[in-house]
Design an enzyme around this catalytic site. Structure first.
Site, short mmCIF file in Angstrom:
data_model
loop_
_atom_site.label_atom_id
_atom_site.label_comp_id
_atom_site.label_asym_id
_atom_site.label_seq_id
_atom_site.Cartn_x
_atom_site.Cartn_y
_atom_site.Cartn_z
N LYS A 42 5.75 7.73 -4.06
CA LYS A 42 7.04 7.35 -4.60
C LYS A 42 7.18 5.84 -4.67
O LYS A 42 8.09 5.32 -5.29
CB LYS A 42 8.16 7.89 -3.68
CG LYS A 42 8.06 9.38 -3.41
CD LYS A 42 9.05 9.74 -2.27
CE LYS A 42 8.70 11.10 -1.72
NZ LYS A 42 9.33 11.33 -0.42
N GLY A 43 6.27 5.14 -4.01
CA GLY A 43 6.44 3.70 -3.82
C GLY A 43 6.50 2.87 -5.09
O GLY A 43 7.14 1.82 -5.13
N ASP A 99 2.18 0.34 -5.66
CA ASP A 99 3.01 -0.61 -4.92
C ASP A 99 2.18 -1.61 -4.13
O ASP A 99 2.40 -2.81 -4.20
CB ASP A 99 4.02 0.13 -4.02
CG ASP A 99 3.37 1.19 -3.13
OD1 ASP A 99 2.13 1.32 -3.12
OD2 ASP A 99 4.12 1.91 -2.43
N ASP A 102 -3.93 -1.61 0.57
CA ASP A 102 -4.24 -2.06 1.92
C ASP A 102 -5.75 -1.97 2.13
O ASP A 102 -6.48 -2.90 1.79
CB ASP A 102 -3.45 -1.21 2.93
CG ASP A 102 -3.65 -1.65 4.36
OD1 ASP A 102 -4.30 -2.68 4.58
OD2 ASP A 102 -3.15 -0.96 5.28
N LYS A 130 -2.89 -6.43 0.27
CA LYS A 130 -2.95 -6.91 1.65
C LYS A 130 -4.14 -7.82 1.93
O LYS A 130 -4.22 -8.45 2.98
CB LYS A 130 -2.93 -5.74 2.63
CG LYS A 130 -1.54 -5.23 2.85
CD LYS A 130 -1.38 -4.52 4.17
CE LYS A 130 0.07 -4.21 4.41
NZ LYS A 130 0.25 -3.23 5.50
N PHE A 139 3.45 -5.26 8.07
CA PHE A 139 3.94 -4.05 7.42
C PHE A 139 5.20 -4.41 6.66
O PHE A 139 6.16 -4.90 7.22
CB PHE A 139 4.19 -2.93 8.43
CG PHE A 139 4.29 -1.61 7.74
CD1 PHE A 139 3.13 -0.93 7.37
CD2 PHE A 139 5.52 -1.08 7.40
CE1 PHE A 139 3.21 0.28 6.69
CE2 PHE A 139 5.61 0.13 6.71
CZ PHE A 139 4.45 0.80 6.36
N VAL A 140 5.14 -4.20 5.35
CA VAL A 140 6.25 -4.64 4.50
C VAL A 140 6.99 -3.44 3.90
O VAL A 140 6.41 -2.39 3.67
CB VAL A 140 5.77 -5.60 3.39
CG1 VAL A 140 5.25 -6.89 3.99
CG2 VAL A 140 4.70 -4.96 2.51
N ARG A 152 13.23 1.91 0.92
CA ARG A 152 12.74 1.78 -0.47
C ARG A 152 13.77 1.09 -1.35
O ARG A 152 13.43 0.50 -2.37
CB ARG A 152 12.46 3.16 -1.07
CG ARG A 152 11.31 3.92 -0.42
CD ARG A 152 10.96 5.13 -1.28
NE ARG A 152 10.15 6.13 -0.58
CZ ARG A 152 8.83 6.07 -0.45
NH1 ARG A 152 8.16 5.05 -0.94
NH2 ARG A 152 8.17 7.01 0.17
#
Ligand code: IMP
Ligand code: MG
Length: 181
Positions: A42-43, A99, A102, A130, A139-140, A152
């Site tokens: 969903k990001g 989004d 990482d 990242k 962690f954002v 969100r």
């Protein structure tokens, strides 16, 4: 909600400026090509919405959902397709809209799967990486990015206070600031 943010990493204005720039670049790169934006749920939802409007070309939008972290801040290493695309990718120039990258595990798996569907081309557009200095080892959340499905809807991207997720990991069933209401 804003109280759980230690620091704003990317402001609303910076997000808007970057998306305008990306939209112009994509408009140049995909002239006369059959462009398919592929958003990762969903990001990537706020990002793909704004990005699509910054692209001055005919295009199609579709979504995939893949499992990633669950309610933790570490990649599990297990990637599953939860929702697949509605149409085939042959003849399409596919641009994955994500989004954040990482470890790269999620996109590595996904590009392997998508390549087998023989798109004309396959590229990735990620809002954050990242591997870059600015987001490294933090962690954002915000602008689509979540922690345990929350945050969100923050209009900016911020660093989550570690106390928020440490509290949550210690007692996932409990009431938490920012997660309880
Ligand atoms: P990777 O497979 O390790 O590259 O992880 C990528 C996925 O993990 C992204 O699609 C995000 O959903 C999630 N993720 C990684 N880092 C963060 C973060 O700092 N905040 C929120 N979600 C993150
Ligand atoms: Mg994601």
């Amino acid at each position: 909600m804003h109280d759980d943010i230690a620091e704003i990493l990317v402001t609303e204005e910076e997000i808007r400026a970057k998306i305008t720039e990306l939209g112009e670049q994509i408009t140049r790169d995909y002239q006369d090509k059959n462009l398919q934006l592929l958003g990762i749920l969903k990001g990537a939802v706020p990002f793909i919405g704004d990005l699509a409007r910054a692209i001055n070309l005919p295009l199609e939008i579709d979504y995939m959902a893949i499992s990633s972290y669950g309610n933790t801040t570490q990649s599990s290493g297990v990637v599953r397709i939860l929702k697949d695309l509605e149409s085939p990718l042959e003849q399409k120039h596919v641009l994955i809209v994500e989004d954040i990258v990482d470890s790269g595990l999620t996109l590595h798996y996904l590009t392997d799967v998508l390549r087998q569907r023989k798109p004309r081309s396959l590229r990735i557009c990620t809002l954050l990486d990242k591997g870059r200095e600015r987001v490294k080892a933090q962690f954002v959340v915000g602008y689509g990015l979540d922690y345990a499905q929350r945050y969100r809807n923050l209009p900016y991207i911020g660093v989550l206070k570690p106390t928020v997720y440490l509290e949550y990991l210690e007692n996932p069933q409990g009431q938490h600031k920012g997660l309880a209401e």
